[in-house]
Write an enzyme that holds these catalytic residues in place. Structure first.
Site, PDB file in Angstrom:
ATOM      1  CB  SER A 147      -0.906   0.025   1.232  1.00  0.00           C
ATOM      2  OG  SER A 147      -1.599   1.252   1.338  1.00  0.00           O
ATOM      3  CE1 TYR A 160      -4.753  -2.378   4.206  1.00  0.00           C
ATOM      4  CE2 TYR A 160      -3.838  -0.234   3.661  1.00  0.00           C
ATOM      5  CZ  TYR A 160      -4.333  -1.461   3.263  1.00  0.00           C
ATOM      6  OH  TYR A 160      -4.381  -1.786   1.931  1.00  0.00           O
ATOM      7  CE  LYS A 164      -2.112  -4.354   2.778  1.00  0.00           C
ATOM      8  NZ  LYS A 164      -2.194  -5.628   2.013  1.00  0.00           N
TER       9      LYS A 164
END
Length: 255
Positions: A147, A160, A164
């Site tokens: 990401s 998150y 990532k």
């Protein structure tokens, strides 16, 4: 090593909808056979499976957050496909949890869920796939979905962004260790792209600001990301092993 351009055996995790569905379709259109993995969205996964070109595809369900679940998924996929040549680690969770608004107990639970699915499931599936590729003796490809948030920060989704970033680092470590076996490992780092899940945000009041993140004045598409994944899994992309490919429409630049 005999890494072919098509006719490969491909496992795509989290392929029920969104990017996973687009990736599964890209490989199927390329002439590959695809194992469509789902966690809880079986009906949507069946829709994905029915939409794939060609034949020989299969559906595989299982909870990747559990090590035994990851093993069961890999066993089922390789049995149905007769082996594995490409793994795409797409399955992930992304739960909003800004620190200032999130109680401690919820914070801990959200972080544990992100680590279990986004990082440990990726690591476990990569181990299981790579060992099978080594035993097959014909090389292979692992492509991780990372990401843009790993680089620019995710204030409302810190777990998150952190997991990532760890996925990117994992991919680079595996690229070095698996190269002697003809296995190339790479990651993509998408920016904002359109899926069913984020469609209300793009169509809603914040849509203009989201599109303005890129100088192209739009968001990306799942198909654009899938096309990059397909190329990174190709024989031509072996020399790109270890790369983290930015796919964000010049919305976040780094060097």
């Amino acid at each position: 090593m005999n890494v072919t351009a098509s006719g490969r055996r491909v496992l795509v995790s989290g392929a029920a909808r969104g990017l996973g569905r687009a990736v599964a379709r890209a490989f199927a259109s390329n002439g590959d056979r695809v194992a469509v993995h789902f966690g809880s969205r079986e009906e949507e996964a069946r829709t994905t499976l029915a939409s794939l070109e060609g034949s020989g595809h299969t559906l595989v369900g299982g909870d990747l957050a559990e090590p035994a679940g990851a093993l069961a998924v890999m066993d089922a996929a390789t049995e149905a496909l007769g082996g594995i040549d490409v793994l795409v680690n797409n399955a992930a969770v992304n739960i909003r949890h800004p620190l200032a608004e999130t109680p401690y107990e919820e914070w801990v639970a959200v972080w544990q869920r992100h680590v279990a699915v986004n990082l440990l499931a990726t690591a476990n599936l990569s181990h299981l796939a790579a060992r099978r590729m080594i035993d097959q003796g014909r090389g292979g490809r692992i492509v991780n979905i990372g990401s843009r948030g790993a680089f620019r920060g995710e204030p409302d989704h810190p777990a998150y962004g952190a997991t990532k970033a760890a996925v990117h680092a994992l991919g680079q470590s595996l690229a070095v260790s698996l190269a002697p076996y003809g296995i190339a490992v790479a990651s993509v780092a998408p920016g904002f792209f359109a899926t069913e899940r984020v469609a209300p945000r793009v169509a809603g009041p914040e849509g203009e600001a989201i599109r303005a993140q890129s100088p192209f004045g739009r968001v990306g598409s799942a198909e654009e990301v899938a096309a990059a994944v397909l190329w990174l899994a190709s024989p031509a992309a072996e020399w790109s092993s270890g790369t983290i490919l930015d796919l964000n429409g010049a919305s976040h630049l780094r060097s």
